[in-house]
Design a protein around this motif. Structure first.
Motif, PDB file in Angstrom:
ATOM      1  N   ALA A  20       0.802  -1.140  -0.019  1.00 47.88           N
ATOM      2  CA  ALA A  20      -0.086   0.162   0.012  1.00 47.88           C
ATOM      3  C   ALA A  20       0.915   1.296   0.134  1.00 47.88           C
ATOM      4  N   GLU A  21       1.825   1.426   0.781  1.00 47.21           N
ATOM      5  CA  GLU A  21       2.612   2.717   0.955  1.00 47.21           C
ATOM      6  C   GLU A  21       3.552   2.820  -0.447  1.00 47.21           C
ATOM      7  N   PRO A  22       4.115   1.714  -0.966  1.00 46.94           N
ATOM      8  CA  PRO A  22       4.954   2.192  -2.252  1.00 46.94           C
ATOM      9  C   PRO A  22       4.092   2.476  -3.354  1.00 46.94           C
ATOM     10  N   MET A  23       2.905   1.700  -3.347  1.00 44.02           N
ATOM     11  CA  MET A  23       1.765   1.964  -4.492  1.00 44.02           C
ATOM     12  C   MET A  23       1.264   3.219  -4.354  1.00 44.02           C
ATOM     13  N   HIS A  24       0.989   3.877  -3.042  1.00 45.77           N
ATOM     14  CA  HIS A  24       0.432   5.227  -2.799  1.00 45.77           C
ATOM     15  C   HIS A  24       1.414   6.021  -3.394  1.00 45.77           C
ATOM     16  N   SER A  43      -5.312   9.798  -0.397  1.00 34.43           N
ATOM     17  CA  SER A  43      -4.750   9.272   0.731  1.00 34.43           C
ATOM     18  C   SER A  43      -4.376   7.923   0.829  1.00 34.43           C
ATOM     19  N   LEU A  44      -3.672   7.641   1.848  1.00 37.67           N
ATOM     20  CA  LEU A  44      -3.177   6.245   1.836  1.00 37.67           C
ATOM     21  C   LEU A  44      -4.285   5.182   2.165  1.00 37.67           C
ATOM     22  N   PRO A  45      -5.536   5.535   2.759  1.00 36.69           N
ATOM     23  CA  PRO A  45      -6.255   4.560   2.786  1.00 36.69           C
ATOM     24  C   PRO A  45      -7.095   4.223   1.607  1.00 36.69           C
ATOM     25  N   VAL A  46      -7.230   5.192   0.474  1.00 36.64           N
ATOM     26  CA  VAL A  46      -7.776   4.743  -0.506  1.00 36.64           C
ATOM     27  C   VAL A  46      -6.658   3.713  -1.523  1.00 36.64           C
ATOM     28  N   THR A  47      -5.304   3.834  -1.230  1.00 40.45           N
ATOM     29  CA  THR A  47      -4.622   2.754  -1.751  1.00 40.45           C
ATOM     30  C   THR A  47      -4.523   1.699  -1.118  1.00 40.45           C
ATOM     31  N   ARG A  48      -4.840   1.768   0.329  1.00 40.09           N
ATOM     32  CA  ARG A  48      -5.012   0.346   0.922  1.00 40.09           C
ATOM     33  C   ARG A  48      -5.957  -0.456   0.392  1.00 40.09           C
ATOM     34  N   GLU A  49      -7.095   0.370   0.186  1.00 43.80           N
ATOM     35  CA  GLU A  49      -8.388  -0.187  -0.164  1.00 43.80           C
ATOM     36  C   GLU A  49      -8.182  -1.010  -1.663  1.00 43.80           C
ATOM     37  N   TRP A  50      -7.321  -0.174  -2.589  1.00 38.76           N
ATOM     38  CA  TRP A  50      -7.144  -0.511  -3.860  1.00 38.76           C
ATOM     39  C   TRP A  50      -6.233  -1.746  -3.797  1.00 38.76           C
ATOM     40  N   VAL A  51      -5.271  -1.983  -3.033  1.00 41.60           N
ATOM     41  CA  VAL A  51      -4.271  -3.172  -2.556  1.00 41.60           C
ATOM     42  C   VAL A  51      -4.989  -4.150  -2.231  1.00 41.60           C
ATOM     43  N   ALA A  52      -6.264  -3.972  -1.376  1.00 42.88           N
ATOM     44  CA  ALA A  52      -6.927  -5.124  -0.636  1.00 42.88           C
ATOM     45  C   ALA A  52      -7.872  -5.875  -1.772  1.00 42.88           C
ATOM     46  N   SER A  53      -8.330  -4.794  -2.744  1.00 41.73           N
ATOM     47  CA  SER A  53      -9.096  -5.483  -3.732  1.00 41.73           C
ATOM     48  C   SER A  53      -8.074  -6.399  -4.792  1.00 41.73           C
ATOM     49  N   MET A  54      -6.685  -5.968  -5.186  1.00 47.31           N
ATOM     50  CA  MET A  54      -5.953  -6.882  -5.372  1.00 47.31           C
ATOM     51  C   MET A  54      -5.752  -8.232  -4.807  1.00 47.31           C
ATOM     52  N   MET A  55      -5.517  -7.977  -3.546  1.00 45.44           N
ATOM     53  CA  MET A  55      -5.376  -9.239  -2.809  1.00 45.44           C
ATOM     54  C   MET A  55      -6.716 -10.006  -2.703  1.00 45.44           C
ATOM     55  N   GLY A  56      -7.697  -9.608  -2.862  1.00 47.69           N
ATOM     56  CA  GLY A  56      -9.113 -10.217  -2.636  1.00 47.69           C
ATOM     57  C   GLY A  56      -9.296 -10.900  -3.928  1.00 47.69           C
ATOM     58  N   ASN A  71      14.449  -4.502  -8.667  1.00 49.70           N
ATOM     59  CA  ASN A  71      15.621  -4.747  -7.498  1.00 49.70           C
ATOM     60  C   ASN A  71      14.914  -4.526  -6.096  1.00 49.70           C
ATOM     61  N   GLY A  72      13.676  -5.198  -5.814  1.00 53.06           N
ATOM     62  CA  GLY A  72      13.095  -5.266  -4.568  1.00 53.06           C
ATOM     63  C   GLY A  72      12.273  -4.002  -4.172  1.00 53.06           C
ATOM     64  N   GLU A  73      12.086  -3.199  -5.032  1.00 51.30           N
ATOM     65  CA  GLU A  73      11.508  -1.815  -4.862  1.00 51.30           C
ATOM     66  C   GLU A  73      10.358  -2.100  -5.737  1.00 51.30           C
ATOM     67  N   LEU A  89       0.694   0.016 -14.758  1.00 53.18           N
ATOM     68  CA  LEU A  89       1.057   1.272 -14.141  1.00 53.18           C
ATOM     69  C   LEU A  89       2.406   1.331 -13.644  1.00 53.18           C
ATOM     70  N   LEU A  90       3.236   2.130 -14.186  1.00 56.05           N
ATOM     71  CA  LEU A  90       4.561   1.848 -13.580  1.00 56.05           C
ATOM     72  C   LEU A  90       4.893   3.617 -13.181  1.00 56.05           C
ATOM     73  N   ALA A  91       5.548   3.602 -11.995  1.00 57.62           N
ATOM     74  CA  ALA A  91       5.988   4.959 -11.510  1.00 57.62           C
ATOM     75  C   ALA A  91       6.567   5.833 -12.710  1.00 57.62           C
ATOM     76  N   ALA A  92       6.278   7.027 -12.816  1.00 51.78           N
ATOM     77  CA  ALA A  92       6.931   7.884 -13.744  1.00 51.78           C
ATOM     78  C   ALA A  92       8.459   7.789 -14.095  1.00 51.78           C
ATOM     79  N   ASP A  93       9.290   7.608 -12.945  1.00 56.56           N
ATOM     80  CA  ASP A  93      10.541   7.618 -13.095  1.00 56.56           C
ATOM     81  C   ASP A  93      11.024   6.176 -13.571  1.00 56.56           C
ATOM     82  N   CYS A  94      10.018   5.225 -13.967  1.00 50.99           N
ATOM     83  CA  CYS A  94      10.602   4.035 -14.384  1.00 50.99           C
ATOM     84  C   CYS A  94      10.218   4.000 -15.951  1.00 50.99           C
TER      85      CYS A  94
END
Length: 165
Positions: A20-24, A43-56, A71-73, A89-94
């Motif tokens: 959740a935190e790195p995806m946020h 907010s982080l809770p929005v991303t936590r919910e999104w990650v939870a839907s992936m996990m679900g 590299n583990g990130e 979806l990839l981070a802009a710097d990637c």
């Protein structure tokens, strides 16, 4: 279904709560989220919910979705929240380093080995890099539609793609 897919530079693996935190950090960035199906996460809770839907959806035969690591990130996501539609979806710097192409090629091979019959995608017509990526991997345009996504207050159009596996 495979728990992970490895390439020369990437590891695609199933989501865990700690994502959740790195995806946020990725999903709060307006540039990264410009052509995604939602506004940047406020907010982080929005991303936590999104990650939870992936996990679900793990173990659901209608889903095949992965977190992308280099590299583990955590650098993004790639896969199908609902088959057969692939999203990435990839981070802009990637971006611009061939990472999306490398990950997509591995995911396509994985789906072929999983007896998949097709993959589809939906892109915003303004998202040239994603359209070129799909074309390089054999996706063909199957149609267009106007005003298909309301993201915040902005209507977005769609180009639809298909890859027969």
């Amino acid at each position: 279904m495979a728990e992970e897919i490895r390439t020369a530079r990437l590891r695609l693996r199933r989501a865990v709560p700690e994502d959740a935190e790195p995806m946020h950090r990725i999903m709060r960035d307006p540039a990264t989220m410009r052509y995604w199906s939602s506004l940047p996460h406020e907010s982080l809770p929005v991303t936590r919910e999104w990650v939870a839907s992936m996990m679900g959806s793990v173990g659901d035969p209608a889903s095949d979705d992965f977190i992308v690591e280099r590299n583990g990130e955590v650098i993004g996501k790639l896969g199908c929240h609902r088959l057969p539609e692939v999203g990435f979806l990839l981070a802009a710097d990637c971006c611009g380093q061939g990472l999306a192409s490398e990950g997509l090629a591995a995911f396509i091979a994985h789906r072929r080995a999983s007896d998949g019959t097709e993959l589809t995608a939906d892109t915003d017509p303004r998202n040239g890099p994603s359209m070129r990526l799909l074309q390089r991997h054999g996706f063909v345009e199957t149609g267009r539609a106007s005003r298909t996504w309301l993201i915040g207050t902005e209507w977005c159009d769609s180009i639809y793609w298909r890859l027969m596996l």
